[in-house]
Design a protein around this motif. Structure first.
Motif, PDB file in Angstrom:
ATOM      1  N   GLU A 191       0.727  -1.402  -0.103  1.00  0.00           N
ATOM      2  CA  GLU A 191      -0.049   0.042  -0.064  1.00  0.00           C
ATOM      3  C   GLU A 191       0.820   1.351  -0.011  1.00  0.00           C
ATOM      4  N   ARG A 294      -8.037   4.505   3.105  1.00  0.00           N
ATOM      5  CA  ARG A 294      -8.560   4.138   1.840  1.00  0.00           C
ATOM      6  C   ARG A 294      -8.264   2.534   1.737  1.00  0.00           C
ATOM      7  N   GLY A 297      -9.303   0.838  -2.011  1.00  0.00           N
ATOM      8  CA  GLY A 297      -8.515   1.553  -3.011  1.00  0.00           C
ATOM      9  C   GLY A 297      -9.422   2.919  -3.264  1.00  0.00           C
ATOM     10  N   LYS A 299      -9.860   6.143  -6.721  1.00  0.00           N
ATOM     11  CA  LYS A 299      -9.650   6.575  -8.037  1.00  0.00           C
ATOM     12  C   LYS A 299      -8.310   6.797  -8.213  1.00  0.00           C
ATOM     13  N   ASP A 300      -7.470   6.631  -9.189  1.00  0.00           N
ATOM     14  CA  ASP A 300      -6.133   6.717  -9.250  1.00  0.00           C
ATOM     15  C   ASP A 300      -5.588   7.964  -9.663  1.00  0.00           C
ATOM     16  N   TYR A 305      -4.179  10.832  -3.494  1.00  0.00           N
ATOM     17  CA  TYR A 305      -3.245  10.322  -2.579  1.00  0.00           C
ATOM     18  C   TYR A 305      -2.685  11.356  -1.370  1.00  0.00           C
ATOM     19  N   VAL A 311      -3.468   4.226   0.945  1.00  0.00           N
ATOM     20  CA  VAL A 311      -4.249   3.703  -0.120  1.00  0.00           C
ATOM     21  C   VAL A 311      -3.721   2.309  -0.170  1.00  0.00           C
ATOM     22  N   HIS A 312      -4.565   1.244  -0.006  1.00  0.00           N
ATOM     23  CA  HIS A 312      -4.214  -0.078  -0.081  1.00  0.00           C
ATOM     24  C   HIS A 312      -4.253  -0.451  -1.459  1.00  0.00           C
ATOM     25  N   GLY A 313      -3.315  -1.566  -1.871  1.00  0.00           N
ATOM     26  CA  GLY A 313      -3.332  -2.154  -2.990  1.00  0.00           C
ATOM     27  C   GLY A 313      -2.692  -1.387  -3.958  1.00  0.00           C
ATOM     28  N   VAL A 314      -1.730  -0.710  -3.822  1.00  0.00           N
ATOM     29  CA  VAL A 314      -0.723   0.150  -5.041  1.00  0.00           C
ATOM     30  C   VAL A 314       0.300  -0.700  -5.308  1.00  0.00           C
TER      31      VAL A 314
END
Length: 340
Positions: A191, A294, A297, A299-300, A305, A311-314
């Motif tokens: 993350e 987050r 996840g 919106k990227d 950020y 932010v998890h799962g990056v």
């Protein structure tokens, strides 16, 4: 490699061999014990005002004996993580990792997990790991420990259900070796963590030192299939107590003694975030939900950020890009300073 590093590899290999044999001997078909006539003696009852949750130690010993019998033993103790001259209050970033994830730890150390002082807090990271059967992974981990001094390794196998042991053993470790940490962020190595936003959150939140912070899951439904499966024999009820999602949450120092004490009397549940929920309920602790954790996840977009605590799962590349964009190139307004 130092001689004690060689001993870690030998002890780990012997442990994992015996662990695998014991696990195969103890497993019942589908890992499910036969249901008994009802809760046995010693059943723990935990009311939360809506439900009363019942944990039967006999059911846990039947289905997950290794979780109930394990006694925390550190092969790499991480005893230098929280030492040093007195200084600013400590914000500890406690990161669950896997021995195979050396690239993730390296990226974290280059970006959000590097030590420093930020907003009046000393920020320090520690990586929490169990054993891998791959000698190469363990050798690399020993080298990391020697270079960075930020590793704690226990002698249980690094598998999904043992994450609850990592939760329990970490509470003991904090009490023994890092009791001075004012706040503890618990997260994963996959993350993006934003220490400037995390410190700002602590400073701006009233009574931050009296509650557990995170993305709070409220009475989630028990799953009877898939990765997060829990059998009805182990836990017949259909809902869980509230718990902070394991992707990332914040513990104040005042919560640790109660959680640690509860871990001595509550059966070890095979899902680590739910397990923490049971411990918090037993300890009488309260939560504060905030969407900036987050864990599922978002919106990227770079500036989002900057607003998030995590932010998890990056991906690894994206962690580097975001860190550079926020704190080197300063492409978003309002992002805080880096640790000095």
């Amino acid at each position: 490699m130092k001689p004690w590093g060689t001993r870690i590899l030998l002890i780990g290999a012997l442990f994992l061999l015996s662990y695998t044999v014991r696990l195969k001997q103890r497993q019942t078909p589908q890992g499910t014990p036969s249901p008994g006539p009802g809760p046995g003696p010693g059943t723990v009852e935990l009311p939360d005002g809506t439900f009363t949750f019942r944990l039967d130690p006999a059911a846990f010993r039947a289905e997950f004996p290794q979780l109930q019998s394990y006694r925390c033993r550190e092969l790499i103790p991480g005893d230098g993580v929280c030492t040093g001259a007195p200084g600013p209050p400590l914000l500890l970033l406690a990161v669950k990792s896997h021995p195979a994830s050396s690239a993730r730890r390296a990226t974290a150390r280059r970006t959000w997990a590097r030590p420093g002082v930020l907003g009046g807090y000393r920020v320090r990271a520690v990586f929490l790991l169990g054993m891998s059967p791959e000698p190469r992974h363990m050798a690399l981990l020993e080298e990391e420990s020697q270079e960075f001094g930020d590793v704690v390794l226990w002698d249980f196998a690094e598998i999904h259900h043992n994450l609850s042991l990592k939760e329990r053993c970490f509470l003991r470790w904090v009490g023994a070796r890092c009791g001075q940490a004012d706040f503890i962020f618990k997260g994963d190595d996959d993350e993006f963590v934003n220490p400037p936003a995390l410190v700002a959150y602590v400073l701006q939140t009233p009574n931050a030192a009296h509650v557990i912070h995170g993305n709070i899951q409220r009475h989630s439904v028990v799953m009877r299939g898939g990765k997060y499966r829990v059998s009805s024999a182990l836990f017949p009820q259909g809902k869980y107590p509230n718990f902070p999602s394991g992707g990332g949450f914040l513990l104040p120092r005042a919560s640790v003694p109660g959680l640690a004490a509860a871990s001595e009397r509550i059966p070890v549940f095979p899902l680590d975030d739910v397990y923490l929920g049971f411990l918090a309920l037993a300890a009488g602790l309260r939560y504060r939900h905030d969407d900036r954790f987050r864990v599922f996840g978002m919106k990227d977009e770079l500036c989002l950020y900057g607003e998030a605590v995590l932010v998890h799962g990056v991906s690894l590349d994206r962690v580097e890009e975001v860190w550079r964009g926020l704190y080197t190139e300063r492409r978003c307004n309002g992002t805080g300073p880096l640790p000095s």
